[in-house]
Design a protein around this motif. Structure first.
Motif, PDB file in Angstrom:
ATOM      1  N   ASN A   1       0.803  -1.219   0.044  1.00 39.03           N
ATOM      2  CA  ASN A   1      -0.102  -0.050   0.109  1.00 39.03           C
ATOM      3  C   ASN A   1       0.925   1.268  -0.047  1.00 39.03           C
ATOM      4  N   THR A   2       1.947   1.142   0.573  1.00 42.93           N
ATOM      5  CA  THR A   2       2.833   2.493   0.803  1.00 42.93           C
ATOM      6  C   THR A   2       3.999   2.601  -0.121  1.00 42.93           C
ATOM      7  N   LEU A   3       4.920   1.332  -0.122  1.00 48.37           N
ATOM      8  CA  LEU A   3       6.147   1.410  -0.960  1.00 48.37           C
ATOM      9  C   LEU A   3       5.669   1.126  -2.338  1.00 48.37           C
ATOM     10  N   GLY A   4       4.762   0.503  -2.671  1.00 43.67           N
ATOM     11  CA  GLY A   4       4.264   0.070  -4.061  1.00 43.67           C
ATOM     12  C   GLY A   4       3.959   1.243  -4.753  1.00 43.67           C
TER      13      GLY A   4
ATOM     14  N   SER B   1       4.241  12.436 -21.188  1.00 42.42           N
ATOM     15  CA  SER B   1       2.966  12.324 -21.809  1.00 42.42           C
ATOM     16  C   SER B   1       2.423  13.772 -21.723  1.00 42.42           C
ATOM     17  N   LEU B   2       1.284  13.879 -22.391  1.00 41.66           N
ATOM     18  CA  LEU B   2       0.416  15.100 -22.287  1.00 41.66           C
ATOM     19  C   LEU B   2      -0.011  15.399 -21.045  1.00 41.66           C
ATOM     20  N   GLN B   3      -0.884  14.412 -20.269  1.00 40.17           N
ATOM     21  CA  GLN B   3      -1.458  14.945 -19.230  1.00 40.17           C
ATOM     22  C   GLN B   3      -1.017  14.593 -17.865  1.00 40.17           C
ATOM     23  N   LYS B   4       0.203  13.896 -17.621  1.00 44.24           N
ATOM     24  CA  LYS B   4       1.226  13.879 -16.473  1.00 44.24           C
ATOM     25  C   LYS B   4       0.653  13.752 -15.423  1.00 44.24           C
ATOM     26  N   LYS B   5      -0.144  12.727 -15.243  1.00 45.12           N
ATOM     27  CA  LYS B   5      -0.930  12.466 -13.721  1.00 45.12           C
ATOM     28  C   LYS B   5      -0.468  11.138 -13.167  1.00 45.12           C
ATOM     29  N   ILE B   6      -0.407  11.352 -11.705  1.00 40.31           N
ATOM     30  CA  ILE B   6      -0.262   9.930 -10.920  1.00 40.31           C
ATOM     31  C   ILE B   6      -1.322  10.142  -9.805  1.00 40.31           C
ATOM     32  N   VAL B   7      -2.004   8.932  -9.897  1.00 41.86           N
ATOM     33  CA  VAL B   7      -3.120   8.920  -9.149  1.00 41.86           C
ATOM     34  C   VAL B   7      -2.854   7.637  -7.994  1.00 41.86           C
ATOM     35  N   THR B   8      -3.096   7.592  -6.776  1.00 38.30           N
ATOM     36  CA  THR B   8      -3.006   6.465  -6.038  1.00 38.30           C
ATOM     37  C   THR B   8      -4.270   6.223  -5.273  1.00 38.30           C
ATOM     38  N   LEU B   9      -4.842   4.980  -5.126  1.00 39.02           N
ATOM     39  CA  LEU B   9      -6.163   4.696  -4.569  1.00 39.02           C
ATOM     40  C   LEU B   9      -5.855   4.636  -3.091  1.00 39.02           C
ATOM     41  N   SER B  10      -6.279   5.408  -2.388  1.00 38.16           N
ATOM     42  CA  SER B  10      -6.097   5.577  -0.847  1.00 38.16           C
ATOM     43  C   SER B  10      -7.568   5.279  -0.311  1.00 38.16           C
ATOM     44  N   THR B  11      -7.687   5.934   0.727  1.00 40.16           N
ATOM     45  CA  THR B  11      -9.156   5.473   1.577  1.00 40.16           C
ATOM     46  C   THR B  11      -9.383   6.386   2.513  1.00 40.16           C
TER      47      THR B  11
ATOM     48  N   ALA C   1      -2.418   6.028   5.278  1.00 42.43           N
ATOM     49  CA  ALA C   1      -2.028   7.315   5.714  1.00 42.43           C
ATOM     50  C   ALA C   1      -0.535   7.823   5.199  1.00 42.43           C
ATOM     51  N   GLY C   2       0.345   6.770   5.224  1.00 47.62           N
ATOM     52  CA  GLY C   2       1.667   6.825   4.723  1.00 47.62           C
ATOM     53  C   GLY C   2       1.561   7.202   3.256  1.00 47.62           C
ATOM     54  N   VAL C   3       0.810   6.529   2.630  1.00 46.74           N
ATOM     55  CA  VAL C   3       0.746   6.910   1.065  1.00 46.74           C
ATOM     56  C   VAL C   3       0.164   8.234   0.755  1.00 46.74           C
ATOM     57  N   ASN C   4      -0.565   8.649   1.651  1.00 44.82           N
ATOM     58  CA  ASN C   4      -1.110  10.190   1.349  1.00 44.82           C
ATOM     59  C   ASN C   4       0.060  11.043   1.709  1.00 44.82           C
ATOM     60  N   ALA C   5       0.899  10.697   2.809  1.00 39.92           N
ATOM     61  CA  ALA C   5       1.928  11.775   2.882  1.00 39.92           C
ATOM     62  C   ALA C   5       2.965  11.707   1.630  1.00 39.92           C
ATOM     63  N   ILE C   6       3.147  10.471   0.952  1.00 42.76           N
ATOM     64  CA  ILE C   6       4.107  10.337  -0.077  1.00 42.76           C
ATOM     65  C   ILE C   6       3.467  10.993  -1.225  1.00 42.76           C
ATOM     66  N   MET C   7       2.089  10.943  -1.446  1.00 43.90           N
ATOM     67  CA  MET C   7       1.618  11.726  -2.609  1.00 43.90           C
ATOM     68  C   MET C   7       1.693  12.967  -2.442  1.00 43.90           C
TER      69      MET C   7
END
Ligand SMILES: NC(=O)c1ccc[n+]([C@@H]2O[C@H](COP(=O)([O-])OP(=O)(O)OC[C@H]3O[C@@H](n4cnc5c(N)ncnc54)[C@H](OP(=O)(O)O)[C@@H]3O)[C@@H](O)[C@H]2O)c1
Length: 239
Positions: A117-120, A135-145, A166-172
């Motif tokens: 969930n976090t390192l992936g 790319s043109l859009q340049k977006k990185i989206v992570t499924l959190s909760t 919560a860790g991946v939120n901090a990362i994003m």
């Protein structure tokens, strides 16, 4: 047409992302740990006449992530969707809010959830940043909760899942700041409580609606919306 790369694309929300983006004419790079186990993904791939490309990938295998990124060198990825996620051995669908309670925590399982969930998502983002930047859009989206939101935690419990998300939120948030100079947008999103293997069949949100909403959220992302936490219906969530 744009290209989307989706992890965990064999079932649940990942598979629904594949279905909807392919139906919309996008080129879809779908990754799954064991693609041969996912009949629906095979059917979609067959029908898409080359627009869905499937690759085997476990996001905890960093060497495999690097190998895939090298194999796809030169391919522009408009949207990278870090969808893979796990609640480990005790899931919401199985134990509900009784999952992962204080006093009965499984630390090996927690460490595994951290790897998925976090390192992936950060490993995928590091490996594919050049593809996204090209790319043109340049977006990185992570499924959190929403369960990752510390401010709205009124129920306790779910230690492993809450903390790894919560860790991946901090990362994003950090990624949004670090990659802004390259024009890359990075956000965590909450798909709603969706009826998948993870959410359970009684969940109120159908995967089709969740993903349709998330695709609208993703389409509407701007640099001002980067580094913020978005829900599937367009509402902004607090940390
Ligand atoms: N459903 C909900 O209510 C809900 C709510 C909030 C957030 N989310 C998040 O939304 C995302 C998708 O959830 P879902 O409901 O579709 O869950 P799901 O039905 O349980 O599917 C999880 C997906 O993640 C993949 N995955 C797990 N470990 C992986 C690994 N090590 N490497 C690569 N892929 C891996 C699974 O692949 P395999 O088929 O190989 O196991 C599967 O494709 C997750 O990040 C989840 O945390 C879901």
């Amino acid at each position: 047409m744009p290209t989307v790369l989706i992890t965990g694309a064999g079932r649940g929300l990942g598979l629904e992302f594949v279905r909807q983006y392919a139906a919309d004419g996008w080129t879809v790079i779908a990754t799954a740990r064991t693609p041969e186990r996912h009949a629906e993904l095979a059917t979609l791939t067959k029908a898409a006449a080359g627009r869905i490309k499937v690759h085997a990938l476990d996001v905890t295998d960093h060497a495999a992530v690097d190998t895939l990124a090298a194999r796809l060198a030169g391919v522009a990825v408009d949207v990278l969707i870090n969808n893979s996620g796990t609640m480990g051995a005790q899931s919401f669908a199985g134990q509900g809010m009784q999952a992962q309670r204080f006093g009965g925590l499984d630390y090996e399982d927690w460490a595994y959830q951290f790897r998925v969930n976090t390192l992936g998502p950060i490993k995928m983002s590091e490996a594919f940043v050049e593809h996204v930047a090209a790319s043109l859009q340049k977006k990185i989206v992570t499924l959190s909760t929403v369960i990752a939101s510390i401010g709205s935690n009124n129920l306790g419990g779910l230690y492993a899942y809450r903390s790894t998300k919560a860790g991946v939120n901090a990362i994003m948030k950090s990624m949004a700041l670090d990659l802004a100079r390259r024009g890359i947008i990075a956000v965590p999103v909450h798909p709603g409580w969706a009826a998948t293997d993870m959410g359970g069949l009684n969940a109120p949100v159908r995967p089709q609606h969740s993903v349709a909403g998330l695709r609208q959220v993703i389409a509407g992302l701007t640099k001002e919306k980067s580094g913020r936490f978005w829900q599937w219906d367009g509402k902004e969530l607090g940390w």
